[in-house]
Structure formats: structure tokens, C-alpha cells
Write an enzyme that holds these catalytic residues in place. Sequence first.
Site, short mmCIF file in Angstrom:
data_model
loop_
_atom_site.label_atom_id
_atom_site.label_comp_id
_atom_site.label_asym_id
_atom_site.label_seq_id
_atom_site.Cartn_x
_atom_site.Cartn_y
_atom_site.Cartn_z
CB SER A 119 -25.42 11.01 52.04
OG SER A 119 -26.34 10.65 53.05
CE LYS A 120 -24.51 3.12 52.71
NZ LYS A 120 -25.93 2.76 52.63
#
Length: 430
Positions: A119-120
Site C-alpha cells: 500500500s502507499k
Amino acid sequence: MTEAKHFMRPDKDRFLGDEAPFEAMMSRFDFAAGLLNLEAGLYKVLRNPEKQIIVAVPVQMDSGEIEVFTGYRVLYNRSRGPAKGGIRFDLGVTLEELKALAAWMTWKCAVVNIPFGGSKGGVICDPRTMSMGELERLTRRYTTGIIEILGPDSDVPAPEVNTNERMMAWIMDTYSMRHGHTVTAVVTGKPVEMGGSLGRREATGRGCTIMAKQALRHLGLPLKGATVAVQGFGHVGSTSAEVLQAEGARIVGVSDVSGGVHDPKGLNVKDLLAWRQKNRYLTGYPEADAISNEELLALECDVLLPAALENVITARNAEAVKAKVIIEGANGPTAAGADEMLDRKGVFVVPDILANAGGVTVSYFEWVQDRSGYFWTEEVVNQRLQEIMVSSFDNVLAVSRKYGVNMRIAAYTLAIDRVAAVHRLRGLYA
Ligand code: NAD
């Protein structure tokens, strides 16, 4: 003060130059997917982020006025476990870039075989112009905006560009207050006093050092006496230089945003750290010759360790690289256009998704320690990091031999194969 401003990194987070970031990442993905003969359906699944969230983040500024920032979180893939990925605060944040970085995290966690997806997240803001109070309110409100997807079993953030341990503590507190009890495992990269792991801060640099040693051994060269040039003298670059020197390598050049220093007889890294501590930048260091960042990349050396920013080795300068080995401490330091030239020159490149995976590996250790409530010594952390990095290097090398491809394509191939295998086993829900 004006000097400091001059050295700020407006370009720090440009992803892969002018290329659309997601498509640039996908060009390497596509190649690996082709090698694996990935089924068309799975290809489509892995090409799409699982979830993308956009939140408005209203913050009362110190002036009393209300400002509304835009925040994002992209969960790319959680088939192998909770999503793992940093949060950045920067004016250059875009959803497109975060999608690419979240995919990157998915492949990185799979390369080192830790049970996380990718994720980011990020908020469009200029943290350098904000007070600590404003940053705290921004962090807490952003956390609240994405709180439904956060959690030790769902999505676990970490520090990234312009975020740090302090902000991780605020995220942990905000999440814990909402849940009525302390949940340390909701973020990693926390202060050690509140559930952070010993060795986390140095983990990426240590991992790079282990990769340099493995790569040299693979080429039949000893680390003792090997010459090394390091671009970037921050967390990753300075730790790598320090550990490599302690293990017998000769650091012949280092640089930061202010420029570089060079001594073919070997620099004293401890002395350089003391200089940087006092003067903030390497520039003006009196014990060695000054060189530019461009010259540093072309230094005569065994190992080149780019640990500053992306896109520094390109089709324009790859021909000038003299190193036998490149260890990609930074994310994306080599533009896609330079890959082939480096291959042709016989440079052995340990790609970012393997070389700098030491950081997320010790983040995983932090999450494990938080969940079990039992904390390890630094020796245990470093020993387990060593085991994971060495076996990951061997696994990527085996794939590279099997398909006759370079280490970068091999790392992507291994990662995609692992993520795809879990998708096949789990099947399609509903
Ligand atoms: P940092 O901010 O601590 O250090 C960055 C260094 O790069 C500084 O010395 C800075 O002066 C230098 N620099 C900036 N602009 C430059 C330029 N134009 N030319 C030369 N040097 C320049 O950052 P860091 O945490 O060490 O991260 C460095 C790279 O490693 C980034 O690409 C980051 O995404 C990647 N990375 C970091 C970690 C981690 O755990 N810190 C993990 C994985 C990847």
C-alpha cells in the site's frame, strides 16, 4: 537559511522522470508476467489496485484559518497479508504515483517473502512550511479519514518521504483512542519506547550492505578492500557506508544534495558523519577532493550504491558507470532506459525491490514483536534480517539463472509468481 532552502529537494519524489509512473512500473511487470505465462484473468487482477481512497483533510492552521488538504491511501494487493506501505507528506503527491509505489511495495514484500501486501499513502502539503501543531492536526485528521482501512490485520503504514517516528506515534495514538485500547501494531517505524523495533532505523542500510556482500561473493570478489561509492548520505546511504567500512570495504566517494567528496585511498566515514552533524551537508569537507554527483556515479569502484533519489542512472550516463556492482538503496534510481546498457556492460545490478527491502523486513519484525508483546535484542533483529536478505538474494539469483534474465526482472518474476500463487489457491471470492 537561504543555503538550506537551496539544498531542498524539489525533485526528491519525482518517480521515474517524465514517464507515467504506474505504466513505467508496469513495463517491468509485463515482462515478468510474460515469462511466467501469467493467465489473462490474473494479469488483470494484479494490474489493478484493490482500493483507492481520497479524503479531504481539514486542518485549523495556527493563524486560525481552516485549510483543506487532500489525502490518499492506495491498497494495492492484500492477498498475502495486510497491506504495508509508507505515508508521505509532499506537494508532489499524486494518486498515479501512489498506485505505482503501492504496487512496488506488493512486489517488494513478496520478494523477501514476508506475509504482507502493498500500500502507499500521502497528503498533498508542504510540511516544511508547517508548524509541529499543524502537522500533528494534519496527521490525526488524515488518520481519521482512512481509519476504516487501517489496522494490524488490514493496512499498516510506516514513515516515508517527510514523515517520521513522531508522526507514526500520532497515528498509533489516534487509532488507539478510536478503538479504546493501545494498538501498537497499527504502524511501524515507531519510537522504540512505544513498540518500535531495535535496528529498524538502520535496517535498510544494513540490508544494502548484506546485498553488496552477496553480490561481490557471487562475482568472486572479497568485500575486504572492495571500493565503494555511495550517493546520498541520509538514513540509507550513511548507514550503508558506515557498515561497509566496518566490514573492511574502502569508501572512495560519498555525496549528498550539496555535492560529493572523493578519496581513492578511502574516506573516514565516522569523520564525515561528524562533519555532517556539525555542518548539515558534506560540502566544504576539507579532508577529501570535492566532486559532483554526476562524477560520483562515474567513479572507478567495485560497488556503486545510489541511495538518494530516483532516476539518477539513465540512458544518458549509464555508459560512464565503471562499477561492477550496483546496489539500489534508493527506490527507482535506475531509469528503465538504462537497464539494457548496464546489462551490456556486464554490471551486476541488485534491484531496489530486493536491495532496499531490509527496511520493510524489520518493519515486519516490529509488527511481529508488537503482536506478540515480546521484544527482541538488536542482535536477534540483525541476525534474522541477515537470514532473510541472504535467502532472498539466493532465490532471485536462482530465478535469474532459470530464465536467463537480469536480477531486476528475476525479482519481479519471483514476486509476481508468489502473489499469483496465493490468488490461485484462494480463488475468486463471490
Ligand atoms: P534521507 O532523506 O535520509 O537521505 C537522502 C539523502 O540523499 C540525503 O543525504 C540528501 O542530501 C541526498 N540527496 C538529496 N537530493 C540529492 C541529489 N539531488 N543528489 C544527491 N544526493 C541527494 O532519505 P533515506 O531514508 O536515506 O532514503 C533514500 C532513498 O532510499 C529514497 O529513495 C528512499 O525512498 C529509499 N528507501 C529508504 C528506506 C528507509 O528505510 N529509509 C527504505 C527503502 C527505500
